[in-house]
Scaffold this motif. Structure first.
Motif, PDB file in Angstrom:
ATOM      1  N   GLU A  22       0.790  -1.169  -0.040  1.00 37.10           N
ATOM      2  CA  GLU A  22      -0.104   0.108   0.099  1.00 37.10           C
ATOM      3  C   GLU A  22       0.940   1.087   0.048  1.00 37.10           C
ATOM      4  OE1 GLU A  22      -3.365   0.307  -0.081  1.00 37.10           O
ATOM      5  OE2 GLU A  22      -3.432  -1.723  -0.571  1.00 37.10           O
ATOM      6  N   SER A  23       2.355   1.060  -0.011  1.00 37.78           N
ATOM      7  CA  SER A  23       2.954   2.195   0.173  1.00 37.78           C
ATOM      8  C   SER A  23       3.363   3.037  -0.865  1.00 37.78           C
ATOM      9  CB  SER A  23       4.365   1.787   1.094  1.00 37.78           C
ATOM     10  OG  SER A  23       5.095   0.944   0.444  1.00 37.78           O
ATOM     11  N   SER A  24       3.202   2.232  -2.171  1.00 34.05           N
ATOM     12  CA  SER A  24       3.718   2.731  -3.575  1.00 34.05           C
ATOM     13  C   SER A  24       2.677   2.308  -4.460  1.00 34.05           C
ATOM     14  CB  SER A  24       5.073   2.005  -3.891  1.00 34.05           C
ATOM     15  OG  SER A  24       5.066   0.625  -4.208  1.00 34.05           O
ATOM     16  N   ASP A  25       3.019   2.861  -5.702  1.00 32.96           N
ATOM     17  CA  ASP A  25       1.872   2.576  -6.806  1.00 32.96           C
ATOM     18  C   ASP A  25       2.287   1.438  -7.379  1.00 32.96           C
ATOM     19  OD1 ASP A  25       0.720   5.171  -6.739  1.00 32.96           O
ATOM     20  OD2 ASP A  25       2.079   6.007  -8.153  1.00 32.96           O
ATOM     21  N   LEU A  26       3.757   0.928  -7.436  1.00 31.69           N
ATOM     22  CA  LEU A  26       4.064  -0.282  -7.722  1.00 31.69           C
ATOM     23  C   LEU A  26       3.393  -1.465  -6.856  1.00 31.69           C
ATOM     24  CD1 LEU A  26       5.571  -2.585  -9.477  1.00 31.69           C
ATOM     25  CD2 LEU A  26       7.499  -1.970  -8.300  1.00 31.69           C
ATOM     26  N   GLY A  27       3.434  -1.397  -5.648  1.00 29.69           N
ATOM     27  CA  GLY A  27       2.904  -2.282  -4.674  1.00 29.69           C
ATOM     28  C   GLY A  27       1.451  -2.434  -4.942  1.00 29.69           C
ATOM     29  N   LYS A  28       0.564  -1.334  -5.125  1.00 29.71           N
ATOM     30  CA  LYS A  28      -0.893  -1.519  -5.484  1.00 29.71           C
ATOM     31  C   LYS A  28      -1.337  -2.028  -6.851  1.00 29.71           C
ATOM     32  CE  LYS A  28      -2.177   2.388  -2.542  1.00 29.71           C
ATOM     33  NZ  LYS A  28      -2.451   3.757  -2.790  1.00 29.71           N
ATOM     34  N   ARG A  29      -0.228  -1.998  -7.738  1.00 25.32           N
ATOM     35  CA  ARG A  29      -0.337  -2.721  -8.893  1.00 25.32           C
ATOM     36  C   ARG A  29      -0.251  -4.356  -8.980  1.00 25.32           C
ATOM     37  NH1 ARG A  29       3.692  -0.547 -12.461  1.00 25.32           N
ATOM     38  NH2 ARG A  29       3.013  -1.771 -14.061  1.00 25.32           N
ATOM     39  N   ILE A  30       0.909  -4.652  -8.191  1.00 21.07           N
ATOM     40  CA  ILE A  30       1.007  -5.992  -7.951  1.00 21.07           C
ATOM     41  C   ILE A  30      -0.331  -6.626  -7.317  1.00 21.07           C
ATOM     42  CG2 ILE A  30       2.259  -7.292  -6.120  1.00 21.07           C
ATOM     43  CD1 ILE A  30       4.835  -5.642  -6.648  1.00 21.07           C
ATOM     44  N   GLU A  32      -3.253  -5.506  -7.253  1.00 22.42           N
ATOM     45  CA  GLU A  32      -4.231  -5.409  -8.182  1.00 22.42           C
ATOM     46  C   GLU A  32      -4.331  -6.361  -9.325  1.00 22.42           C
ATOM     47  OE1 GLU A  32      -6.362  -2.239 -11.485  1.00 22.42           O
ATOM     48  OE2 GLU A  32      -4.284  -1.990 -10.447  1.00 22.42           O
ATOM     49  N   HIS A  33      -3.295  -6.459  -9.732  1.00 27.82           N
ATOM     50  CA  HIS A  33      -3.076  -7.669 -10.921  1.00 27.82           C
ATOM     51  C   HIS A  33      -2.867  -9.096 -10.565  1.00 27.82           C
ATOM     52  CE1 HIS A  33      -3.238  -4.643 -14.168  1.00 27.82           C
ATOM     53  NE2 HIS A  33      -2.698  -3.788 -13.583  1.00 27.82           N
ATOM     54  N   SER A  34      -2.293  -9.169  -9.399  1.00 29.57           N
ATOM     55  CA  SER A  34      -2.095 -10.445  -8.654  1.00 29.57           C
ATOM     56  C   SER A  34      -3.687 -11.095  -8.707  1.00 29.57           C
ATOM     57  CB  SER A  34      -1.542 -10.602  -7.451  1.00 29.57           C
ATOM     58  OG  SER A  34      -2.277  -9.932  -6.301  1.00 29.57           O
ATOM     59  N   ILE A  35      -4.662 -10.285  -8.216  1.00 34.52           N
ATOM     60  CA  ILE A  35      -6.028 -10.636  -7.975  1.00 34.52           C
ATOM     61  C   ILE A  35      -6.522 -11.149  -9.410  1.00 34.52           C
ATOM     62  CG2 ILE A  35      -8.389  -9.920  -7.593  1.00 34.52           C
ATOM     63  CD1 ILE A  35      -7.106  -8.330  -5.372  1.00 34.52           C
ATOM     64  N   LEU A  36      -6.240 -10.307 -10.701  1.00 38.28           N
ATOM     65  CA  LEU A  36      -6.787 -10.396 -11.876  1.00 38.28           C
ATOM     66  C   LEU A  36      -6.191 -11.675 -12.394  1.00 38.28           C
ATOM     67  CD1 LEU A  36      -6.564  -6.788 -13.161  1.00 38.28           C
ATOM     68  CD2 LEU A  36      -8.639  -8.047 -12.434  1.00 38.28           C
ATOM     69  N   LEU A  37      -4.881 -12.050 -11.920  1.00 41.64           N
ATOM     70  CA  LEU A  37      -4.169 -13.085 -12.848  1.00 41.64           C
ATOM     71  C   LEU A  37      -4.600 -14.476 -12.224  1.00 41.64           C
ATOM     72  CD1 LEU A  37      -2.365 -13.730 -14.880  1.00 41.64           C
ATOM     73  CD2 LEU A  37      -0.511 -13.541 -13.477  1.00 41.64           C
ATOM     74  N   ILE A  38      -4.674 -14.415 -10.742  1.00 46.62           N
ATOM     75  CA  ILE A  38      -4.965 -15.648  -9.949  1.00 46.62           C
ATOM     76  C   ILE A  38      -6.426 -15.965 -10.447  1.00 46.62           C
ATOM     77  CG2 ILE A  38      -5.511 -16.564  -7.702  1.00 46.62           C
ATOM     78  CD1 ILE A  38      -3.426 -14.864  -6.627  1.00 46.62           C
ATOM     79  N   ASP A  39      -7.392 -14.813 -10.493  1.00 45.35           N
ATOM     80  CA  ASP A  39      -8.607 -15.393 -10.885  1.00 45.35           C
ATOM     81  C   ASP A  39      -8.799 -15.929 -12.322  1.00 45.35           C
ATOM     82  OD1 ASP A  39     -11.731 -15.042 -10.724  1.00 45.35           O
ATOM     83  OD2 ASP A  39     -11.467 -13.733 -12.356  1.00 45.35           O
ATOM     84  N   GLU A  40      -7.741 -15.379 -13.311  1.00 45.50           N
ATOM     85  CA  GLU A  40      -7.816 -15.907 -14.578  1.00 45.50           C
ATOM     86  C   GLU A  40      -7.202 -17.178 -14.838  1.00 45.50           C
ATOM     87  OE1 GLU A  40      -5.259 -14.605 -18.451  1.00 45.50           O
ATOM     88  OE2 GLU A  40      -6.002 -13.170 -17.140  1.00 45.50           O
ATOM     89  N   ILE A  41      -6.062 -17.461 -14.125  1.00 44.73           N
ATOM     90  CA  ILE A  41      -5.276 -18.879 -14.373  1.00 44.73           C
ATOM     91  C   ILE A  41      -5.255 -19.620 -13.124  1.00 44.73           C
ATOM     92  CG2 ILE A  41      -3.982 -17.707 -16.167  1.00 44.73           C
ATOM     93  CD1 ILE A  41      -1.791 -17.630 -14.308  1.00 44.73           C
ATOM     94  N   GLY A  42      -5.785 -19.215 -11.911  1.00 49.43           N
ATOM     95  CA  GLY A  42      -5.700 -20.100 -10.845  1.00 49.43           C
ATOM     96  C   GLY A  42      -4.302 -19.890  -9.908  1.00 49.43           C
ATOM     97  N   PHE A  43      -4.060 -20.264  -8.966  1.00 46.51           N
ATOM     98  CA  PHE A  43      -3.066 -20.184  -8.248  1.00 46.51           C
ATOM     99  C   PHE A  43      -2.040 -20.887  -8.249  1.00 46.51           C
ATOM    100  CE2 PHE A  43      -0.667 -20.501  -3.936  1.00 46.51           C
ATOM    101  CZ  PHE A  43      -0.300 -19.398  -3.800  1.00 46.51           C
ATOM    102  N   GLU A  44      -2.302 -22.397  -8.800  1.00 44.47           N
ATOM    103  CA  GLU A  44      -1.331 -23.105  -9.186  1.00 44.47           C
ATOM    104  C   GLU A  44      -0.374 -22.656 -10.322  1.00 44.47           C
ATOM    105  OE1 GLU A  44      -4.424 -24.093  -8.298  1.00 44.47           O
ATOM    106  OE2 GLU A  44      -4.312 -25.433  -6.901  1.00 44.47           O
ATOM    107  N   ALA A  45      -0.947 -22.284 -11.229  1.00 42.46           N
ATOM    108  CA  ALA A  45      -0.365 -21.415 -12.355  1.00 42.46           C
ATOM    109  C   ALA A  45       0.187 -20.373 -12.362  1.00 42.46           C
ATOM    110  CB  ALA A  45      -1.158 -21.722 -13.533  1.00 42.46           C
ATOM    111  N   PHE A 119     -11.780   1.173  -2.701  1.00 41.13           N
ATOM    112  CA  PHE A 119     -10.627   0.729  -2.835  1.00 41.13           C
ATOM    113  C   PHE A 119     -10.359   0.371  -4.380  1.00 41.13           C
ATOM    114  CE2 PHE A 119     -12.015  -0.596   1.412  1.00 41.13           C
ATOM    115  CZ  PHE A 119     -11.155  -0.223   2.066  1.00 41.13           C
ATOM    116  N   SER A 120      -9.756   1.361  -4.905  1.00 41.17           N
ATOM    117  CA  SER A 120      -9.780   1.479  -6.641  1.00 41.17           C
ATOM    118  C   SER A 120      -8.935   0.318  -7.032  1.00 41.17           C
ATOM    119  CB  SER A 120      -9.756   2.688  -6.917  1.00 41.17           C
ATOM    120  OG  SER A 120      -8.278   3.212  -6.598  1.00 41.17           O
ATOM    121  N   HIS A 121      -7.788   0.020  -6.400  1.00 41.49           N
ATOM    122  CA  HIS A 121      -7.132  -0.894  -6.870  1.00 41.49           C
ATOM    123  C   HIS A 121      -7.475  -2.398  -6.531  1.00 41.49           C
ATOM    124  CE1 HIS A 121      -5.499  -0.623  -2.977  1.00 41.49           C
ATOM    125  NE2 HIS A 121      -4.725  -1.433  -2.874  1.00 41.49           N
ATOM    126  N   ILE A 122      -8.345  -2.659  -5.774  1.00 42.13           N
ATOM    127  CA  ILE A 122      -8.680  -4.051  -5.549  1.00 42.13           C
ATOM    128  C   ILE A 122      -9.971  -4.404  -5.894  1.00 42.13           C
ATOM    129  CG2 ILE A 122      -9.315  -5.536  -3.706  1.00 42.13           C
ATOM    130  CD1 ILE A 122      -6.993  -4.374  -1.989  1.00 42.13           C
TER     131      ILE A 122
END
Length: 224
Positions: A22-30, A32-45, A119-122
């Motif tokens: 939460e301390s940086s834009d990069l951290g928030k992007r991590i 935000e996009h980890s949620i999108l990617l895990i939802d897309e391909i699953g945690f294992e992949a 929470f716009s990034h989540i």
């Protein structure tokens, strides 16, 4: 409640991450996009390499925030429970009747999630799906006892405790308040999972919602 949530920061155990995302834009992007990617391909992949490619950053930059993807999953599930806890507290704080307070709490934790613009990034809708499908992987590990001692699951445990107190207030003589409280949270996730993936194993559907089942289960157990 929306205005209050806009000023709230979900407090996560600092041992879970190396640098607060939460301390940086990069951290928030991590996050935000980890949620999108895990939802897309699953945690294992899911891997940090794939996440780095998604956000246009080096894999090593993600490791500056999280030691591994397990810690990231613990962070995401902790954030979800913290977000849900705030909703529960705000929604039930002014309710005096113990039965109605518990009924409202069950509705909060078992309702279908909608996106919270505070929470716009989540994306809370996708995060809810991840918690339903993947959250057990955050604690079904050989390190669970050590991580529990370090407070990794404190928010989830606090949620159980809040429900336990409400259960005791409704029926002080009920012998299994903690067991019932944890069952409320776990059964809610499980019924949503069955509804989406194994519909023949549950009576929950678009008409009979998981919260209806949980209400029936809890108040029959409490004879309230």
């Amino acid at each position: 409640m929306e205005r209050l949530l806009q000023s709230i920061k979900i407090a996560i155990n600092q041992k879970i991450f190396l640098k607060d995302p939460e301390s940086s834009d990069l951290g928030k992007r991590i996050v935000e996009h980890s949620i999108l990617l895990i939802d897309e391909i699953g945690f294992e992949a899911f891997t940090f390499k794939k996440l780095g490619q998604r956000i246009g950053s080096n894999e090593s930059s993600i490791y500056r925030y999280f030691e591994n993807k397990h810690k990231l999953l613990v962070y995401l599930t902790s954030w979800y429970w913290g977000w849900l806890e705030y909703q529960l507290v705000f929604a039930t704080n002014s309710i005096a009747d113990p039965v109605e307070k518990l009924r409202k709490a069950i509705s909060i934790v078992s309702k279908t999630t909608v996106e919270d613009l505070s929470f716009s990034h989540i994306n809370e809708v996708l995060l809810n799906k991840i918690v339903i499908n993947e959250s057990s992987k955050s604690f079904l590990t050989k390190e669970v006892d050590q991580e529990n001692k370090q407070g990794y699951f404190v928010i989830y445990k606090r949620m159980v405790n809040r429900l336990e107190v409400m259960i005791k207030t409704v029926n002080p003589k009920y012998a299994f308040p903690s067991s019932l409280a944890s069952t409320i949270l776990d059964s809610t996730l499980h019924q949503h999972f069955l509804k989406d993936h194994f519909p023949t194993l549950t009576d929950c559907d678009e008409t009979n919602l998981p919260k209806d089942f949980i209400h029936d289960l809890v108040f029959k157990a409490l004879n309230a």
